[in-house]
Motif scaffolding. Structure first.
Motif, PDB file in Angstrom:
ATOM      1  N   UNK B  33       0.886  -1.105   0.022  1.00  0.00           N
ATOM      2  CA  UNK B  33      -0.067   0.017   0.167  1.00  0.00           C
ATOM      3  C   UNK B  33       0.833   1.135  -0.038  1.00  0.00           C
ATOM      4  N   UNK B  36       2.266   1.928  -3.386  1.00  0.00           N
ATOM      5  CA  UNK B  36       1.359   2.440  -4.199  1.00  0.00           C
ATOM      6  C   UNK B  36       0.946   3.881  -3.960  1.00  0.00           C
ATOM      7  N   UNK B  37       0.786   4.129  -2.692  1.00  0.00           N
ATOM      8  CA  UNK B  37       0.539   5.446  -2.353  1.00  0.00           C
ATOM      9  C   UNK B  37       1.791   6.494  -2.810  1.00  0.00           C
ATOM     10  N   UNK B  39       3.840   6.014  -5.430  1.00  0.00           N
ATOM     11  CA  UNK B  39       3.334   6.264  -6.787  1.00  0.00           C
ATOM     12  C   UNK B  39       2.413   7.372  -6.965  1.00  0.00           C
ATOM     13  N   UNK B  40       1.494   6.887  -6.213  1.00  0.00           N
ATOM     14  CA  UNK B  40       0.222   8.104  -6.644  1.00  0.00           C
ATOM     15  C   UNK B  40       0.874   9.487  -6.105  1.00  0.00           C
TER      16      UNK B  40
END
Lengths: 331, 331
Positions: B33, B36-37, B39-40
């Motif tokens: 997670x 992913x965060x 990258x975002x």
């Protein structure tokens, strides 16, 4: 014993409760993760992070440049356009066949071409290389290839010019622009909107002693403090001082400038780009230029790729033909 | 009883084992997670998703265009460059003061300028408007402002030309390019690399009857099937057929073309953009053009913004001066 079993059961229950409570927390974390992953996925369609942070140039075209609004900031050059009387007139003629001495015609030869007798390379919308005034600095063909596309800043002085036709851009006008839009980007092109060109192509424009200029201190501020690539103005000279002090400072210090820029009332003060094009004559001291503003896609003026016929171009009902009185081809 | 307690203990242990095993799994999910965060977050620095998907034009400049490599695809125009003999010679001279009849000089007047006597607008690296052959189609000043910046496709035929100097681009060459790089984008500019221009400015180049051309079927395929904006080639004519069948088809159908393009050995076959600039003469039937390739930042040729002095430009040790024999200013 029964009590011991009950204690164990109670302990077991509390462990399971915590376990399921953790499960619920994990569910929330998992949902958040999916949201984050979704954002990342939207942002990164089948691309690596690196390529997304610096999108390929073709992506840049498809995503941003194709839908932008294009506005031409260029006057068409014709023999009758305003020009300093010290340069004398220019003349256009149909190209002649050297063997026959007669002009090529569509009817006889299947094509035509144009002969230009141009008194000066300081004509129309142009790009001044510093060698115009200083032989130690670059000519037009010596400018680097990076003179191609830049952020475009448009500083408006037309309201002040409406009250004083001889108003010159001052540092305070630049600071007022920055207060509204932020700092002028290094390497940008700064065009000064005066609306002088609204009278173009009135030949008297070139005879006026009073016209909207760009003050020397403003030029110094733009180049020395903001490190812009070049500035541009609508009139054919930088300022109305007897010594042309602004142009003298620019060209003797290796700077270029755009002159005779048009349609600055059709572009935003911030957020557009400008494409810089010009003919590349060896040893040339002026550049017959073409400036195209590339404006945001929601801008009210201009045309986007695909909005107008480009290839093939539209056929006209009227053919072009030579107008002897005007000395130029017209429809 | 002792057995019962042992069973309960064993059950409890297995529950706790599963619990800690889940904890480990959750740790992995949590790490994923965070990735992913991250990258975002990297993808969306303080911006909304929408604005990220269509970055502002100034962001496009800062992120992609500024660090790109710029390569000039333009020959400098001089009186001695190759030109079709049917157009006759062109001449450059210093601009003269109409009052005195003497040329302006740096020493006396503080500036110089250039007088051009140009036999044709079909000279040097240029952009052919269809009105060159067909008066019902647009002249150079009538082209839309969207002729400004496009994806650049470079199709190599130099290996075939090395074996056959009269080789003409065929549809199979286009399909071979597409097999390697993908479909040619609609609205793009397609330049054909033949290496013909490596002999430039040898004036004999314009006299050769055999030269690398672009076949009519290839032109039709590029325009009718791929809907490109325009194609370009290194020689001064599109093909070596007696009727110039390719140019005839293009210009009588409202298409433009680039001629005399240079330095195609210095640009990638795919992934670059091209900036299209030209002088805008009213009723003009050719455009003295400047094409600049904008290549990816890791490309081996070209120069990026800031890598070379631009403003101020560098001072030379040698001043430019008029060379009477060459009829042009040189250093």
């Amino acid at each position: 014993m029964s009590k011991a079993i009950l204690r164990v059961k109670s302990f077991l229950k509390s462990v399971l409760d915590r376990f399921f409570s953790q499960l619920a927390k994990r569910a929330i974390v998992t949902i958040l993760c999916f949201v984050a992953l979704a954002i990342a996925t939207i942002s990164l369609p089948a691309e690596a992070i690196q390529s997304r942070r610096e999108p390929s140039l073709w992506q840049v075209y498809q995503q941003s440049l194709k839908s932008a609004k294009y506005v031409d900031l260029t006057h068409a050059i014709a023999p009758s356009i305003p020009v300093w009387e010290g340069f004398g007139p220019s003349k256009f003629e149909p190209t002649v066949n050297p063997k026959t001495g007669k002009p090529y015609t569509y009817e006889t030869d299947g094509f035509e071409a144009t002969h230009y007798d141009l008194a000066t390379d300081q004509l129309g919308t142009q790009l001044d290389p510093p060698a115009h005034w200083d032989p130690y600095y670059p000519t037009i063909d010596e400018l680097p290839a990076t003179y191609a596309i830049r952020p475009l800043v448009v500083i408006p002085i037309q309201d002040k010019v409406a009250k004083d036709p001889n108003y010159h851009l001052a540092v305070e006008d630049i600071l007022a622009w920055e207060k509204k839009h932020g700092k002028i980007p290094e390497g940008s092109v700064v065009f000064v909107r005066s609306d002088w060109s609204k009278e173009w192509p009135n030949p008297n424009l070139a005879k006026r002693r009073k016209f909207p200029g760009v003050g020397l201190e403003a030029l110094k501020f733009l180049h020395l403090e903001r490190k812009i690539l070049l500035h541009g103005h609508e009139p054919l000279d930088t300022d109305s001082t007897p010594t042309l002090e602004g142009e003298a400072w620019l060209l003797h210090n290796g700077y270029t400038q755009a002159e005779g820029v048009a349609n600055l009332d059709r572009v935003p003060e911030t957020g557009a780009l400008v494409a810089i094009g010009y003919s590349k004559f060896k040893g040339g001291l002026g550049g017959y230029a073409r400036y195209i503003a590339i404006c945001p896609s929601d801008w009210k003026y201009g045309v986007s790729v695909g909005q107008t016929p480009e290839a093939p171009l539209p056929k006209s009902e009227k053919p072009i033909h030579w107008d002897k009185a005007l000395g130029v081809r017209v429809r």
